[in-house]
Motif scaffolding. Structure first.
Motif, short mmCIF file in Angstrom:
data_model
loop_
_atom_site.label_atom_id
_atom_site.label_comp_id
_atom_site.label_asym_id
_atom_site.label_seq_id
_atom_site.Cartn_x
_atom_site.Cartn_y
_atom_site.Cartn_z
N CYS A 19 0.68 -1.40 0.02
CA CYS A 19 0.08 0.08 -0.02
C CYS A 19 0.82 1.15 0.05
N CYS A 23 -3.02 3.29 6.92
CA CYS A 23 -3.90 3.68 7.83
C CYS A 23 -3.90 2.84 9.21
N CYS A 26 -5.81 -0.45 9.18
CA CYS A 26 -5.82 -1.30 8.17
C CYS A 26 -6.18 -2.83 8.30
N GLY A 61 -4.02 -4.52 1.02
CA GLY A 61 -3.42 -3.57 0.29
C GLY A 61 -4.34 -2.67 -0.62
S1 SF4 Z 1 -6.76 0.24 4.71
FE1 SF4 Z 1 -6.31 0.51 2.51
S2 SF4 Z 1 -5.45 2.29 2.22
FE2 SF4 Z 1 -5.41 1.92 4.19
S3 SF4 Z 1 -3.41 1.16 4.73
FE3 SF4 Z 1 -4.73 -0.68 4.36
S4 SF4 Z 1 -4.86 -0.97 2.33
FE4 SF4 Z 1 -3.95 0.80 2.66
#
Ligand code: SF4
Length: 259
Positions: A19, A23, A26, A61
């Motif tokens: 990624c 976040c 995640c 990801g």
């Molecule tokens: S939630 Fe989605 S955008 Fe956020 S770190 Fe994980 S994979 Fe990446």
């Protein structure tokens, strides 16, 4: 295999665990660099199309980090399935938008705050770019919707997110109450109390009624429904609210015997 007769209409392909943002909640952070190859994805598209699945969601990801994303979208469309790209929106390549346009695909932007405050969630300065990418998708008349992860700290901002989704031209907004998986499992900040969760369901139902005929407002909660996922190593799982409850359906060798 009997259980494969019960496939849902939509299956998620975790095309990478990499990624470009980070976040804190995640649900699928990077455990390794194993990825489904383009031939894997072509074979999986045919496999699922032959069993009545109608769409494949590309997630991670972050699927847009794949340099062959346009080819992946095209391959899914060629198999007669609808590709839906779930993206944080930071980097949406033109070729991927063109590929989606040609086969009736869709982009789902994962946005959690209706302003540059979203950057604090993603831990990257990105909101201006995300808005430009939304605009690009809308101008090309490609399907666009929004996913918003709801946590105990932003549950009171759902109305603002629906207003934002209307402003940017989304066809739908889906609220996803965070579950204790991946990075979210490591922090107590993402644990809903039962009454807080009930308030989220109630809030989404009220917004759905209020915005009926303007925008679709949904709740997607894997506490209440099975989520079928092909992992980045090619194994098939039903994901549930916690990793301990997940059900492995089969290994890569069963789905991709000749690839
Ligand atoms: S939630 Fe989605 S955008 Fe956020 S770190 Fe994980 S994979 Fe990446």
């Amino acid at each position: 295999m009997e259980i494969l007769r019960a496939l849902p209409s939509s299956v998620c392909l975790r095309v990478t665990r990499r990624c470009n943002v980070a976040c804190s909640f995640c649900q699928a952070p990077p455990p390794g660099r194993t990825e489904l190859s383009l031939p894997d994805i072509i074979a999986l598209s045919r496999f699922f199309a032959a069993r009545g699945v109608r769409s494949l969601k590309l997630s991670g990801g972050e699927p847009t980090v794949r340099s062959d994303l346009a080819e992946i979208i095209d391959a899914i469309g060629q198999a007669g399935l609808k590709p839906v790209v779930i993206t944080n929106g930071f980097d949406v390549p033109d070729e991927a938008v063109t590929a989606a346009q040609l086969c009736g695909g869709e982009f789902k932007f994962s946005i959690h705050r209706p302003s540059a405050e979203n950057d604090q969630i993603l831990h990257r300065t990105s909101f201006t770019q995300i808005m430009a990418n939304i605009d690009k998708v809308i101008k090309r008349k490609v399907g666009m919707s929004i996913n918003t992860v709801v946590t105990p700290s932003n549950a009171d901002g759902m109305r603002e997110m629906v207003d934002f989704a209307c402003e940017v031209g989304a066809a739908k907004i889906s609220f996803i109450p965070v579950v204790s998986r991946g990075r979210a499992r490591r922090s107590g900040a993402f644990n809903f109390l039962p009454d807080e969760l009930e308030a989220v369901y109630k809030g989404v139902a009220e917004l759905s009624e209020l915005f009926a005929g303007i925008i679709k407002v949904h709740c997607i909660d894997i506490r209440n429904r099975d989520y079928w996922v092909v992992e980045n190593d090619g194994s098939l799982w039903i994901e549930r609210a916690t990793e301990g409850e997940d059900l492995k359906i089969c290994d890569r060798e069963h789905l991709l015997p000749n690839v």
